[in-house]
Design a protein around this motif. Structure first.
Motif, PDB file in Angstrom:
ATOM      1  N   ARG A 186       4.210   5.637  -5.460  1.00  0.00           N
ATOM      2  CA  ARG A 186       4.217   5.634  -6.922  1.00  0.00           C
ATOM      3  C   ARG A 186       3.259   6.705  -7.458  1.00  0.00           C
ATOM      4  NH1 ARG A 186       2.753   0.323  -7.814  1.00  0.00           N
ATOM      5  NH2 ARG A 186       4.799  -0.246  -7.075  1.00  0.00           N
ATOM      6  N   GLU A 187       2.063   6.768  -6.877  1.00  0.00           N
ATOM      7  CA  GLU A 187       1.081   7.773  -7.298  1.00  0.00           C
ATOM      8  C   GLU A 187       1.591   9.182  -7.028  1.00  0.00           C
ATOM      9  OE1 GLU A 187      -2.549   6.828  -5.268  1.00  0.00           O
ATOM     10  OE2 GLU A 187      -2.726   4.885  -6.250  1.00  0.00           O
ATOM     11  N   GLU A 188       2.185   9.383  -5.871  1.00  0.00           N
ATOM     12  CA  GLU A 188       2.703  10.713  -5.523  1.00  0.00           C
ATOM     13  C   GLU A 188       3.863  11.107  -6.431  1.00  0.00           C
ATOM     14  OE1 GLU A 188       1.428  12.987  -3.416  1.00  0.00           O
ATOM     15  OE2 GLU A 188      -0.219  11.591  -3.181  1.00  0.00           O
ATOM     16  N   ARG A 189       4.700  10.143  -6.799  1.00  0.00           N
ATOM     17  CA  ARG A 189       5.814  10.440  -7.704  1.00  0.00           C
ATOM     18  C   ARG A 189       5.287  10.881  -9.068  1.00  0.00           C
ATOM     19  NH1 ARG A 189       9.207   5.984  -7.223  1.00  0.00           N
ATOM     20  NH2 ARG A 189       7.865   4.839  -8.620  1.00  0.00           N
ATOM     21  N   LEU A 190       4.226  10.218  -9.546  1.00  0.00           N
ATOM     22  CA  LEU A 190       3.633  10.611 -10.826  1.00  0.00           C
ATOM     23  C   LEU A 190       3.007  11.998 -10.740  1.00  0.00           C
ATOM     24  CD1 LEU A 190       2.038   7.262 -12.005  1.00  0.00           C
ATOM     25  CD2 LEU A 190       4.052   8.398 -12.937  1.00  0.00           C
ATOM     26  N   LEU A 191       2.347  12.302  -9.629  1.00  0.00           N
ATOM     27  CA  LEU A 191       1.776  13.640  -9.440  1.00  0.00           C
ATOM     28  C   LEU A 191       2.878  14.695  -9.403  1.00  0.00           C
ATOM     29  CD1 LEU A 191      -1.018  12.944  -6.807  1.00  0.00           C
ATOM     30  CD2 LEU A 191      -1.321  13.566  -9.211  1.00  0.00           C
ATOM     31  N   LEU A 192       3.984  14.384  -8.743  1.00  0.00           N
ATOM     32  CA  LEU A 192       5.103  15.317  -8.694  1.00  0.00           C
ATOM     33  C   LEU A 192       5.657  15.565 -10.093  1.00  0.00           C
ATOM     34  CD1 LEU A 192       7.127  17.011  -7.076  1.00  0.00           C
ATOM     35  CD2 LEU A 192       8.517  14.935  -6.833  1.00  0.00           C
ATOM     36  N   CYS A 193       5.776  14.515 -10.886  1.00  0.00           N
ATOM     37  CA  CYS A 193       6.245  14.669 -12.267  1.00  0.00           C
ATOM     38  C   CYS A 193       5.320  15.591 -13.052  1.00  0.00           C
ATOM     39  CB  CYS A 193       6.351  13.318 -12.959  1.00  0.00           C
ATOM     40  SG  CYS A 193       7.704  12.300 -12.383  1.00  0.00           S
ATOM     41  N   GLN A 194       4.009  15.437 -12.857  1.00  0.00           N
ATOM     42  CA  GLN A 194       3.055  16.293 -13.551  1.00  0.00           C
ATOM     43  C   GLN A 194       3.210  17.742 -13.124  1.00  0.00           C
ATOM     44  OE1 GLN A 194      -0.678  14.397 -12.617  1.00  0.00           O
ATOM     45  NE2 GLN A 194      -0.776  13.437 -14.632  1.00  0.00           N
ATOM     46  N   SER A 203       0.831  -1.214   0.000  1.00  0.00           N
ATOM     47  CA  SER A 203       0.000   0.000   0.000  1.00  0.00           C
ATOM     48  C   SER A 203       0.858   1.254   0.000  1.00  0.00           C
ATOM     49  CB  SER A 203      -0.926   0.009   1.218  1.00  0.00           C
ATOM     50  OG  SER A 203      -1.824  -1.063   1.167  1.00  0.00           O
ATOM     51  N   VAL A 204       1.908   1.255   0.796  1.00  0.00           N
ATOM     52  CA  VAL A 204       2.816   2.404   0.830  1.00  0.00           C
ATOM     53  C   VAL A 204       3.500   2.567  -0.520  1.00  0.00           C
ATOM     54  CG1 VAL A 204       4.944   3.289   1.876  1.00  0.00           C
ATOM     55  CG2 VAL A 204       3.148   2.345   3.332  1.00  0.00           C
ATOM     56  N   ARG A 205       3.913   1.469  -1.130  1.00  0.00           N
ATOM     57  CA  ARG A 205       4.533   1.545  -2.460  1.00  0.00           C
ATOM     58  C   ARG A 205       3.584   2.174  -3.478  1.00  0.00           C
ATOM     59  NH1 ARG A 205       7.231  -4.221  -2.281  1.00  0.00           N
ATOM     60  NH2 ARG A 205       9.313  -3.636  -1.643  1.00  0.00           N
ATOM     61  N   GLU A 206       2.321   1.759  -3.457  1.00  0.00           N
ATOM     62  CA  GLU A 206       1.336   2.303  -4.390  1.00  0.00           C
ATOM     63  C   GLU A 206       1.158   3.804  -4.191  1.00  0.00           C
ATOM     64  OE1 GLU A 206      -2.392   0.210  -4.338  1.00  0.00           O
ATOM     65  OE2 GLU A 206      -1.406  -1.742  -4.491  1.00  0.00           O
ATOM     66  N   VAL A 207       1.062   4.224  -2.943  1.00  0.00           N
ATOM     67  CA  VAL A 207       0.892   5.650  -2.654  1.00  0.00           C
ATOM     68  C   VAL A 207       2.115   6.436  -3.114  1.00  0.00           C
ATOM     69  CG1 VAL A 207       0.713   7.352  -0.795  1.00  0.00           C
ATOM     70  CG2 VAL A 207      -0.727   5.307  -0.766  1.00  0.00           C
ATOM     71  N   ASN A 223       8.628   0.133 -18.779  1.00  0.00           N
ATOM     72  CA  ASN A 223       9.068  -0.646 -17.621  1.00  0.00           C
ATOM     73  C   ASN A 223       9.992   0.159 -16.719  1.00  0.00           C
ATOM     74  OD1 ASN A 223       7.616  -2.970 -18.162  1.00  0.00           O
ATOM     75  ND2 ASN A 223       9.185  -3.755 -19.532  1.00  0.00           N
ATOM     76  N   TRP A 224      10.825   1.005 -17.309  1.00  0.00           N
ATOM     77  CA  TRP A 224      11.726   1.844 -16.524  1.00  0.00           C
ATOM     78  C   TRP A 224      10.919   2.769 -15.616  1.00  0.00           C
ATOM     79  CZ3 TRP A 224      12.928   7.068 -16.052  1.00  0.00           C
ATOM     80  CH2 TRP A 224      14.139   7.363 -15.438  1.00  0.00           C
ATOM     81  N   VAL A 225       9.861   3.378 -16.165  1.00  0.00           N
ATOM     82  CA  VAL A 225       9.010   4.282 -15.386  1.00  0.00           C
ATOM     83  C   VAL A 225       8.223   3.505 -14.332  1.00  0.00           C
ATOM     84  CG1 VAL A 225       7.046   5.861 -15.503  1.00  0.00           C
ATOM     85  CG2 VAL A 225       8.852   6.001 -17.220  1.00  0.00           C
ATOM     86  N   LYS A 226       7.664   2.371 -14.711  1.00  0.00           N
ATOM     87  CA  LYS A 226       6.873   1.565 -13.770  1.00  0.00           C
ATOM     88  C   LYS A 226       7.673   1.128 -12.565  1.00  0.00           C
ATOM     89  CE  LYS A 226       3.357  -0.521 -16.695  1.00  0.00           C
ATOM     90  NZ  LYS A 226       2.846  -1.773 -17.254  1.00  0.00           N
ATOM     91  N   HIS A 227       8.963   0.879 -12.758  1.00  0.00           N
ATOM     92  CA  HIS A 227       9.795   0.350 -11.679  1.00  0.00           C
ATOM     93  C   HIS A 227      10.681   1.431 -11.057  1.00  0.00           C
ATOM     94  CE1 HIS A 227       8.367  -3.624 -12.606  1.00  0.00           C
ATOM     95  NE2 HIS A 227       8.646  -3.410 -13.870  1.00  0.00           N
ATOM     96  N   GLY A 228      10.272   2.686 -11.215  1.00  0.00           N
ATOM     97  CA  GLY A 228      10.966   3.773 -10.524  1.00  0.00           C
ATOM     98  C   GLY A 228      12.375   4.031 -11.005  1.00  0.00           C
TER      99      GLY A 228
END
Length: 74
Positions: free
Chosen positions: A19-27, A13-17, A61-66
């Motif tokens: 990941r979502e926050e990292r994508l929001l930061l990128c945006q 769950s923490v990983r998912e959050v 895959n690079w993006v999906k795996h951070g």
């Protein structure tokens, strides 16, 4: 629910959050490009649909795996 299952669930769950926050930061960090500026970019570099497959690199895959390169068989 056993302690190990609970820990694994919390960890995922923490990983998912994160990941979502990292994508929001990128945006948020991605600069805005107006239609005029986009037209200039496409005039200079062309459109991605015009590129050949040998000119592209699939970064999914690079993006999906951070940004980590996954090893085969890992």
């Amino acid at each position: 629910m056993e302690i190990q299952e609970l820990k694994a669930l919390i960890k995922e769950s923490v990983r998912e959050v994160l990941r979502e926050e990292r994508l929001l930061l990128c945006q948020v960090l991605m600069p805005y490009v107006s239609d005029e500026e986009q037209a200039e970019i496409e005039a200079e570099f062309g459109s991605p649909s015009e590129y050949g497959n040998d000119e592209l690199v699939d970064m999914t895959n690079w993006v999906k795996h951070g940004g980590q390169i996954s090893q085969a068989g890992s």
